[in-house]
Design an enzyme around this catalytic site. Structure first.
Site, PDB file in Angstrom:
ATOM      1  CB  CYS A 143      37.675 -64.078 -14.302  1.00 12.25           C
ATOM      2  SG  CYS A 143      37.453 -65.883 -14.069  1.00 12.25           S
ATOM      3  CB  CYS A 184      33.602 -66.984 -16.821  1.00  9.67           C
ATOM      4  SG  CYS A 184      33.908 -66.788 -15.051  1.00  9.67           S
ATOM      5  CG  ASP A 213      37.318 -50.615 -44.555  1.00 10.32           C
ATOM      6  OD1 ASP A 213      36.810 -49.478 -44.441  1.00 10.32           O
ATOM      7  OD2 ASP A 213      37.362 -51.458 -45.355  1.00 10.32           O
ATOM      8  CB  CYS A 230      83.262 -50.796 -11.839  1.00  7.23           C
ATOM      9  SG  CYS A 230      82.330 -49.238 -11.960  1.00  7.23           S
ATOM     10  CG  ASP A 251      37.480 -54.692 -48.854  1.00 13.52           C
ATOM     11  OD1 ASP A 251      37.272 -53.561 -48.606  1.00 13.52           O
ATOM     12  OD2 ASP A 251      37.691 -55.261 -50.163  1.00 13.52           O
ATOM     13  CB  CYS A 288      79.294 -49.850 -15.234  1.00 16.04           C
ATOM     14  SG  CYS A 288      80.529 -48.664 -15.449  1.00 16.04           S
ATOM     15  CG  ASP A 331      34.641 -49.859 -47.377  1.00 13.83           C
ATOM     16  OD1 ASP A 331      34.846 -48.971 -47.613  1.00 13.83           O
ATOM     17  OD2 ASP A 331      35.442 -50.816 -48.384  1.00 13.83           O
TER      18      ASP A 331
END
Length: 805
Positions: free
Chosen positions: A20, A17, A704, A85, A700, A88, A502
């Site tokens: 939290c 919630c 956007d 080795c 759309d 590395c 838009d």
């Protein structure tokens, strides 16, 4: 941000919630070196700015885990070659651990593998491989499973919640049956004697209480350990009170040999089942916005054809370097941002600009990665690759916008921190007063009074008040073609005061149509027959719009003897032995055909935002046609309705101002924001928000997406792109602006319903707790009152399913 300051985006699990989210924010801000922390509950992410000299990611992760939550990271396996080795292996391990975003790296010399745990928001597998290569070794990825880990985790979470709910439902139904048939007015319902046995009820309720309900106990423990309280505390407290009081009565019945015992096992079991159902719906709705980023990334081309040393090579798009010459065939995606060096074509940029009409590109023009090459061969010089491309910039804006959204604080969550300790205090005080003053030494009586207080205060109605209204409201909205992605968006929409629309595909239809025809020679139908026949051979969208418009007039198209496309100018064809030219002013000027008589009308059409083209037959001006993206039939009515609701309505577009100001009045819109780049749309929304407005963005297209994510509420037209719908908070499936007003009305009605539910939920407690404390309510009566409060809340919420808009 200074050099020593770093920003980390940490994915968090375990939040239930808004309390939290606030707890994590406060905890992180107390950590030395943390400058700021912002937790987004919906996205389950935290954005942390910290001083790298004072703290690091490990300490931030540890703090989150100390607060009782989990940190989500991804793991990848790498096959490493070149190690000789142990030194590395140690070197690679240290090198990987120093990389920003890596939380742990382990290299196995014997197996020649590395296991790396990292945060995908901070680094990538490509960065890990590059780091290994910088150290002088070679690395390749073992598999691709880590890319789907997040999706798999969510699927597992939903699957587990579904299993728990079904398990809880099966065990709770017999208890509910016993409760329903217990009252005098329902005594006609047949009930097996076995279900009235206290030990049968105990056997049914115990698994629900402690197996299914474990998550509430764990959540409550974490909250209390951090000196706070949330809904988990309320659920654990209320169900435990009912369960253990029933257990106490069951044990007491052994000594009294009572035949009938009033038990409340069904109270705890049914409450857990209902709340689990709400959490199941929540799990399904969570994280949908994160899909937008993955879909955006999926748009880019996976490979590119580059010319190196006079040879064409197909390579992964990540390997393209600035300056490379990239070949793009017709129908292919342009892989990177660049400049056209050879060829001509029409490029469909609608996926990024939202504009439906493809743009003619020739040598020297800029092109954008992920756009579609329609009909010509192009050679492009790469200028921006990887994180520098326009698409990558849009992805970054969407991520930042989504991360900046604060979680919505629900009234129940805000009050729960005070409500729980107050109720517990009243219950304890009631027990003490009864045990020491009212009925000295009578432990059973005092316990009953204290339990009655807890039972009447059980948060069943409080827990159901908001989710039942949201479920009913969003369910009814879905029937009307309005999809809310989560309850928080349903809550936010009612506070909107500004709607930004838009243009292309939202106010308008999003595709060009033939709007005007002017004839200057012979019969119009005869001329259109010739023009239609000539244009039907062209792949250009404007030509296709002309052909469609002519055929819709019922005019048959003639046959073409020859056809030639002239990029940037138009077309030339021979139809039934007659030469036909269709295109721009430059085309007719090139062929020395006068068009003075059409100039004034052509300019007027262009001022209206239309694309006008001239057609000549046999060397003489014959027709002028105009093509435009027209507004949807309901746009004007929808804008009028929004204004009547007190909303400020404006239109925003990447198109030129002349076209925008021609379209806006047709839809009844007074305010226009034009010539806005994709990344600039989010900035325009922010400007409005800084003025104190609560903004809804309706769009759309992919262009956007940043604005949809930045706005207080993003609404995506359902007929648009998937990415726009994923980035938005609300999807309008009908593709109709009337749905914008419907969504806001639905939000108003749902919020009013939630407030009514919360009022009654608290009213029961406000009236019931004093009665219980004074001894006027037996626990069974308190349980009945609590059950009635829950029923009333649910019935009130169900009224939303009958709402008519």
């Amino acid at each position: 941000m200074s050099g020593k300051e770093k920003e980390a985006i940490v994915a968090i699990s375990g939040m239930t919630c808004a309390a939290c989210a606030m707890r994590i924010e406060k905890g992180l801000r107390k950590l030395e070196g943390v400058e700021s922390a912002n937790v987004n509950l919906a996205l389950e992410k935290s954005t942390v700015v910290y001083d790298a000299e004072k703290t690091d990611l490990q300490k931030i992760h540890q703090k989150i885990e100390d607060l009782g939550y989990g940190v989500i990271t991804e793991k990848v396996g790498l096959n490493i070659s070149g190690m000789t080795c142990a030194a590395c292996a140690t070197r690679i391990e240290k090198g990987l651990n120093k990389l920003t975003g890596v939380t742990g790296a382990h290299v196995n010399l014997a197996l020649e593998t590395a296991s790396v745990e990292y945060e995908p928001s901070q680094t990538s597998v490509t960065d890990l491989i590059r780091q290994v290569e910088k150290l002088g070794y070679q690395a390749v990825r073992k598999d691709d499973q880590s890319e789907s880990e997040t999706a798999d985790r969510r699927a597992r979470e939903i699957q587990q919640q579904t299993g728990k709910f079904l398990f809880s439902l099966i065990l709770s139904l017999p208890l509910l049956w016993a409760m329903v048939s217990h009252f005098s007015f329902t005594s006609f319902i047949w009930l097996p004697d076995m279900l009235m046995n206290p030990w049968v009820q105990l056997a049914l309720a115990t698994p629900v209480q402690f197996i299914v309900g474990k998550q509430f106990y764990v959540g409550a423990y974490k909250a209390l350990r951090n000196k706070s309280a949330n809904m988990d505390v309320l659920v654990a407290l209320g169900t435990s009170a009912a369960y253990f009081y029933s257990l106490y009565l069951s044990i007491q019945s052994l000594s009294t040999q009572a035949h009938m015992v009033d038990l409340y096992f069904e109270t705890s079991a049914v409450l857990i089942t209902l709340i689990l159902l709400g959490k199941l719906f929540e799990a399904k709705a969570k994280g949908r916005s994160s899909e937008a980023i993955r879909k955006l990334m999926g748009l880019q081309a996976k490979t590119a054809v580059v010319i190196r040393e006079s040879k064409e090579l197909t390579i992964p798009v990540e390997e393209v370097r600035p300056g490379d010459i990239v070949s793009v065939k017709p129908g292919e995606k342009i892989p990177v941002d660049g400049i056209v060096r050879e060829g001509q074509s029409a490029v469909d940029e609608s996926m990024l600009t939202g504009e439906s009409i493809p743009i003619d590109k020739t040598v020297g023009d800029n092109v954008i990665g992920a756009t579609l090459n329609k009909n010509g061969f192009l050679q492009i010089e790469a200028t921006k690759v990887g994180k520098e491309t326009a698409l990558a910039q849009i992805i970054r804006v969407v991520e930042e916008a989504q991360g900046s959204k604060a979680p919505i604080q629900r009234l129940a969550d805000r009050i729960s921190g005070v409500f729980v300790p107050v109720v517990v205090g009243i219950a304890v005080l009631t027990f003490i007063i009864w045990y020491w003053l009212v009925a000295p030494g009578d432990f059973a009586s005092a316990l009953e009074k204290g339990i009655a207080v807890l039972v009447i205060a059980c948060p069943c109605a409080l827990g159901l008040a908001t989710p039942t209204s949201i479920m009913a409201g969003s369910g009814r909205a879905a029937e009307l073609g309005i999809l809310f992605k989560g309850g928080e968006h349903l809550e936010t929409a009612h506070r909107l005061d500004t709607v930004v629309l838009d243009k292309t595909g939202t106010v308008t239809k999003g595709e060009p149509e033939l709007t005007d025809v002017f004839s200057y020679d012979a019969e119009e139908s005869e001329l259109l027959t010739l023009i239609g026949a000539a244009e039907k051979n062209s792949e250009h969208p404007l030509a296709q719009a002309i052909v469609k418009g002519i055929t819709e007039k019922g005019i048959a198209l003639g046959s073409t003897d020859s056809f030639e496309a002239i990029p940037g100018f138009g077309i030339r064809a021979v139809v039934n032995g007659r030469e036909v030219l269709v295109g721009t002013r430059r085309l007719l000027t090139e062929h020395q055909i006068p068009f003075t008589q059409a100039e004034e009308a052509m300019s007027a059409l262009e001022r209206e935002g239309k694309t006008a083209m001239l057609a000549a037959v046999d060397g003489k001006l014959a027709v002028m046609v105009a093509v435009a993206d027209t507004i949807k039939p309901t746009s004007r009515e929808a804008v009028k309705r929004m204004k009547e609701m007190g909303l400020s309505v404006m239109m925003m577009t990447g198109d030129n101002r002349q076209t925008a100001e021609a379209i806006a009045p047709l839809a009844g819109i007074d305010q226009v924001i034009a010539e806005v780049l994709p990344e600039g749309k989010a900035d325009e929304v922010k400007k409005l928000q800084k003025q104190g407005r609560r903004v809804a963005m309706v769009g759309d297209g992919i262009n956007d997406a940043p604005a949809l994510a930045t706005a207080d509420i993003g609404m995506a037209i359902g007929t648009g792109t998937d990415v726009a719908m994923e980035a938005a908070d609300i999807t309008l499936m009908r593709g109709d602006l009337m749905s914008v007003a419907d969504a806001i009305v639905m939000s108003h009605k749902t919020i009013r319903n939630i407030k009514q539910n919360l009022f009654w939920a608290f009213a029961y407690n406000t009236l019931g707790i004093p009665f219980a404390a004074l001894g006027f309510l037996e626990p069974w009566l308190a349980g009945a009152a609590m059950a009635f409060s829950s029923v009333s809340v649910v019935l009130n919420a169900l009224r939303l399913q009958r709402v008519k808009l």
